[in-house]
Design a protein around this motif. Structure first.
Motif, PDB file in Angstrom:
ATOM      1  N   LEU A  32     -33.826  98.269 -23.106  1.00  0.00           N
ATOM      2  CA  LEU A  32     -33.737  96.854 -22.750  1.00  0.00           C
ATOM      3  C   LEU A  32     -33.057  96.066 -23.869  1.00  0.00           C
ATOM      4  CD1 LEU A  32     -34.501  94.625 -20.729  1.00  0.00           C
ATOM      5  CD2 LEU A  32     -36.681  94.389 -21.945  1.00  0.00           C
ATOM      6  N   ALA A  33     -33.462  96.314 -25.113  1.00  0.00           N
ATOM      7  CA  ALA A  33     -32.899  95.568 -26.240  1.00  0.00           C
ATOM      8  C   ALA A  33     -31.408  95.844 -26.411  1.00  0.00           C
ATOM      9  CB  ALA A  33     -33.647  95.917 -27.524  1.00  0.00           C
ATOM     10  N   LYS A  34     -30.990  97.076 -26.162  1.00  0.00           N
ATOM     11  CA  LYS A  34     -29.591  97.457 -26.354  1.00  0.00           C
ATOM     12  C   LYS A  34     -28.720  97.201 -25.126  1.00  0.00           C
ATOM     13  CE  LYS A  34     -28.187 101.255 -28.235  1.00  0.00           C
ATOM     14  NZ  LYS A  34     -27.286 100.933 -29.354  1.00  0.00           N
ATOM     15  N   GLY A  35     -29.345  97.140 -23.928  1.00  0.00           N
ATOM     16  CA  GLY A  35     -28.556  97.149 -22.712  1.00  0.00           C
ATOM     17  C   GLY A  35     -27.916  98.502 -22.514  1.00  0.00           C
ATOM     18  N   ARG A  36     -28.688  99.572 -22.821  1.00  0.00           N
ATOM     19  CA  ARG A  36     -28.169 100.934 -22.868  1.00  0.00           C
ATOM     20  C   ARG A  36     -28.388 101.647 -21.538  1.00  0.00           C
ATOM     21  NH1 ARG A  36     -27.542 104.677 -27.234  1.00  0.00           N
ATOM     22  NH2 ARG A  36     -28.061 106.844 -26.763  1.00  0.00           N
ATOM     23  N   PRO A  37     -27.400 102.407 -21.024  1.00  0.00           N
ATOM     24  CA  PRO A  37     -27.593 103.180 -19.797  1.00  0.00           C
ATOM     25  C   PRO A  37     -28.722 104.196 -19.972  1.00  0.00           C
ATOM     26  CG  PRO A  37     -25.268 103.062 -20.362  1.00  0.00           C
ATOM     27  CD  PRO A  37     -26.020 102.516 -21.532  1.00  0.00           C
ATOM     28  N   SER A  38     -29.555 104.352 -18.940  1.00  0.00           N
ATOM     29  CA  SER A  38     -30.752 105.190 -19.046  1.00  0.00           C
ATOM     30  C   SER A  38     -30.438 106.681 -19.084  1.00  0.00           C
ATOM     31  CB  SER A  38     -31.696 104.899 -17.878  1.00  0.00           C
ATOM     32  OG  SER A  38     -31.055 105.180 -16.641  1.00  0.00           O
TER      33      SER A  38
END
Length: 329
Positions: free
Chosen positions: A50-56
């Protein structure tokens, strides 16, 4: 959310408290700063994404403070993995092995393998030890942005996204760890770094580098565009770099050159950032230089540093930053 930067023992104790309460914390390593959570806590790991906006589907690396922790995190340690552990841990290397059942799939991007790394940075080691658990962590930047190598650069991306940044000074290596997959028949470098192919070959007697299209991200930094500045960025050969600079000016850009000192000394009437002269200096300074250039220019021209050894590892990042890495999507 207020973001605080702390140093020293107070920072480590507060960071451990936050981790134990299910939160995320930014901490320094010798490679880049990491955004960490308890690797066994699924809800805490979700906060990283969530903090990074990173693909799961982009796996995380599990960081440890002692080699004794490895056996509880993997199904087995084959001879290749053991030789790498003995030769390079602690240090800037991540070793991929079959994961143990206690590692949540969110950490590994759904894969049955896990990357294990033991930082050599004293603050990282003390922090992980104080947490009392392995720490899952990617780099502490917004997804696709340039990885941070000091607390100020972390704050630039993570202000309001995390509660604590542990300041451990500038990172000594400067790019992310080398990732080696030891589950294949021939150990495979999935991401180059400070531990070079030549160094690994001297220990294992065999190694190969990943080539081809990335359909499943076997390790961080493979499938998605990474390390990218907001400004336009290109790569230029030494004999062409001044021409590219003048062309950019003619088009109305405010260009800047990132290059090693020897090349800069041969040029005149240019805006530039020097990354130093040695291979280690170039690696240590490349990300910080890209961030600095991005703040003052709208057109970055980076020298092609070559494909050998640590310079090749640097160019892996530079090519992805410029948007022409072979594995970008």
């Amino acid at each position: 959310m207020e973001t605080v930067i702390l140093k020293g023992e107070k920072a480590i104790l507060e960071g451990a408290r936050l981790i134990q309460s299910g939160d995320v914390v930014v901490f320094p390593t010798e490679t880049v700063y990491g955004l960490g959570a308890n690797a066994f806590d699924e809800e805490a790991v979700k906060k990283i994404y969530l903090a990074k906006g990173r693909p799961s589907d982009n796996p995380l690396i599990v960081h440890i403070s002692s080699k004794d922790q490895i056996n509880s995190l993997v199904e087995n340690i084959n001879p290749y993995a053991q030789k790498l552990i003995d030769a390079f841990m602690p240090g800037p290397i991540t070793i991929i092995m079959p994961k143990a059942k206690n590692i949540p799939s969110i950490v590994t991007g759904g894969l049955q393998t896990v990357g294990i790394r033991m930082p050599i940075h004293p603050v990282a080691n003390s922090f992980i030890k104080a947490c009392g658990c392995p720490i899952a962590a990617p780099s502490a930047n917004v997804s696709t942005h340039i990885s941070p190598t000091n607390a100020f650069d972390v704050y630039e991306d993570m202000q309001g996204r995390v509660k604590l940044i542990i300041d451990g000074g500038d990172c000594n290596v400067g790019i992310e760890s080398t990732i080696v997959d030891t589950t294949s028949s021939i150990p495979t470098i999935l991401r180059p770094g400070g531990v070079t192919a030549e160094m690994i070959l001297s220990v294992l007697g065999c190694v190969q580098s990943f080539t081809g299209e990335v359909k499943v991200a076997l390790a961080p930094g493979m499938k998605y565009r990474h390390y990218a500045p907001s400004s336009n960025m290109i790569i230029a050969q030494n004999n062409d770099i001044k021409t590219k600079y003048e062309e950019a000016k003619e088009k109305g850009y405010n260009p800047i050159i990132i290059a090693e000192q020897q090349l800069i000394d041969s040029l005149s009437n240019i805006k530039y950032i020097s990354v130093g002269s040695t291979d280690d200096e170039i690696m240590r300074n490349i990300f910080a230089s890209m961030r600095k250039a991005d703040r003052v220019s709208d057109y970055i021209i980076c020298q092609d540093f070559g494909n050998e050894g640590k310079r090749g590892s640097v160019m892996n990042r530079v090519k992805k930053a410029a948007g022409n890495g072979t594995n970008n999507n």
